[in-house]
Design an enzyme around this catalytic site. Sequence first.
Site, PDB file in Angstrom:
ATOM      1  N   GLU A  42       0.809  -1.113  -0.165  1.00  0.00           N
ATOM      2  CA  GLU A  42      -0.007  -0.098   0.096  1.00  0.00           C
ATOM      3  C   GLU A  42       0.979   1.248   0.001  1.00  0.00           C
ATOM      4  O   GLU A  42       1.197   1.889  -0.754  1.00  0.00           O
ATOM      5  CB  GLU A  42      -1.028  -0.048   1.241  1.00  0.00           C
ATOM      6  CG  GLU A  42      -1.944   1.011   1.152  1.00  0.00           C
ATOM      7  CD  GLU A  42      -3.223   0.616   1.731  1.00  0.00           C
ATOM      8  OE1 GLU A  42      -3.496  -0.285   2.253  1.00  0.00           O
ATOM      9  OE2 GLU A  42      -4.230   1.623   1.645  1.00  0.00           O
ATOM     10  N   GLU A  70      -2.506   0.408  13.268  1.00  0.00           N
ATOM     11  CA  GLU A  70      -3.622   1.168  12.421  1.00  0.00           C
ATOM     12  C   GLU A  70      -5.111   0.881  13.206  1.00  0.00           C
ATOM     13  O   GLU A  70      -5.950   1.487  12.638  1.00  0.00           O
ATOM     14  CB  GLU A  70      -3.799   0.181  11.049  1.00  0.00           C
ATOM     15  CG  GLU A  70      -4.839   0.519  10.282  1.00  0.00           C
ATOM     16  CD  GLU A  70      -4.816  -0.409   8.900  1.00  0.00           C
ATOM     17  OE1 GLU A  70      -4.033  -1.432   8.977  1.00  0.00           O
ATOM     18  OE2 GLU A  70      -5.302   0.256   7.835  1.00  0.00           O
TER      19      GLU A  70
END
Length: 758
Positions: free
Chosen positions: A356, A632
């Site tokens: 990502e 996260e």
Amino acid sequence: MTPDLSSTPWISSAFSGGPRSSVPVPHFRKEFKLDRAVKTARLHVSALGLYEVEINGKRVGDHVFAPGWTEYHIRVPFQTYEVTALLRQGENAVGALLGDGWYCGFVAWAGRQNYGLKPEFLALLEVEFEDGTIAQVGTDPTWKTSPGPIRGSDLLMGEDYDAREELGDWSLPGYDDSAWQPVVGTFHPDIVLDGMVYPPVRRQEELKATRLLDEPWDLRIYDFGQNFSGRVRIRIRASCGTTIVIRHGEILNPDGSLYTENLRSARATDSYTCKGEEEEFWEPRFTFHGFRYVEVKHLKEDAFFELTGVVLHSDTPVTGMFACSNPLLNQLQHNILWGQKSNFLEVPTDCPQRDERLGWTGDAQVFVRTAAFNMDVRGFFHKWMRDARDSQRPSGGVPAVIPVRNFVGVEDSGPAWADAMIICPWTIYLCYGDKKILEDHYAAMRKYLVFIEQHRSLNHIRSHPEVDAWGGFGDWLALDGSGKVDGATPRDLIGTAFYAYDAKIMSCVADILGHTGDASKFRLLHEEIVNAFRERFVTPEGFLASSTQTAYVLALHFDLLPEKLRPVAARELVRDIEKRNHHIATGFVGTPYILEVLETHGYLDVAYRLLEQETFPSWLFPVKNGATTIWERWDGWTPDKGFQDKGMNSFNHYAYGAVGAWMYRSVAGLELDPQEPGYRHIVFRPRPGGLITWAKAGLETPQGRTEISWKLDGKNLEVEVLVPEGAHATFSPPTGYRGDKVAWGSGRHRLVLESSAN
Ligand code: BGC
């Protein structure tokens, strides 16, 4: 003086990989003669891909991943190096090697070759001789190219190096390049070569590793003690042809093996094949990984092996310091800073490990204020805002990631994400007093606001289901009981709240820049949005259409409620927190403001209970469980469920670290004044609470260093501050202590306040 690079061709090798496969890193070389004494010489260099340049066997500059990452089809930076000392009268050689990087390597989930098929290189050497004459040596069809020892190199996949294929003194004059191939020359008249100067990625520090397992000897696990972005440098002695494989991971499985499932398709694997010398050193060139642990395979028992962690990030020097009496909060601050170090690499990325690593707008928006406390991020955001302008859609929409290319296909990333276009430059202005960032981007910021008005709102309700079926990412990763990744807070509520905030910021920006017509227009727009918000989402008693923590946080933080209803709303927020036994439930959107809202509305005690909460979900739960960066997700790992879904579970995402700003501003008490931005007027406002008995913060401001420290001494609060030259300060006493506001000039000041408890 800006060089004219328009007549210098780009060169490349004839080979290119495919959508999923790469070719060895190409080397380029050129010899040239300088027949007079050199006075000065400058080398301008760029690449579509990543370059490293050498002159006469010496590396030029210390940038890593130059020329950087931009929307390459629109703009590519070039760098200028002073190279006089590397040249000599007589024969010289210049050489370069090119990595695929973001230009044609794997990016996120989008495969390879997102901007072009193969890396290309452009250089122009400008030499001025002692006698005043000038010579130029640029890339052209007379250069030659050859593959070398880097058999494959990719930011996500890793790098493979075969030392047996080394090319020797290929960047020295006199080298035999008769077997090298001709290059291919091209022009790219549509790409702007931009001489912008911004903080490049550099090697920042080194970390030592501990070996965790002795057995088996051919599979070793090492722990660097810190999750970070970078790579491993090795020192090895092993027989010729030995290939060692290094895999990187953020955490370990319960059995002590490397956990890599959350990296998704990022292979994050480097390999080195020995040439069999007494001692060999190697560090990959065109890759990095997000990791704390490495697994090293295939070392023979008798091999000598040493490794060092090389930390890489954009050169944004640490400017802030926060510490207090609670060691867990100090570890939290450490984790926030390392989350920032790991993710401020060319662009503000969401995470550094999995496939990502994109410049997610929402994440940057959420974190920018904290970022500006920890490090000098001014130049970094100047550059990223330029990228944002290049990525902005012709409609005015702001994509989800910047640079966007074709990585995420939405026209507009919606509430709290796309608003980065307005919030980030505004925050940089506040923290650095930097009007230029507003001037540079005013047109783009304005265009975005007009886009929302015309295409994303109905009767001032943004993300109204009738005009915007998707409505944005919601309160991403909230644990509000909805069980959904985007939480329960309605998109139109989030959207309208941020729309109001945007209009308010833009009215201030327009005022500052002297666009008086715009300023009054945006002020009126703001009023209309606030009214529309009240009508749609607020009951006459002060309850909101959604009872999530984030809904109340936004309504209160963005001043969307009539004065008399605020206490009711604040009480509702607290009720939800209490219902959860003093646990947080906000996602990316509500998290940055929740403690400030509680403080402002008389619930400082509740704010501290959330901050100091150690059980799940909370900021300190990961800390208690050994985190060295910010996770996260609140539930990235829990004792009863183990790891979260491997499809999206990074242990190094900075968004929830946005609480850092509150620790500086309220726990320590270091605040700026929007009327005199850049800390020309410093507001010292310690708000002691919770179990904390002392706190301190320091910051290198544009005016110089400022500091505050306080400690509780019996019933007294002792405060010491430093006001830099060129700034003035106001002390604002916390409630519960006797004392008035105090005005201070530059210098050190000390104050003792008595508790008003008795
Ligand atoms: C990213 C985020 C981002 C989000 C948007 C995730 O995949 O890692 O941090 O903001 O998507 O929904």
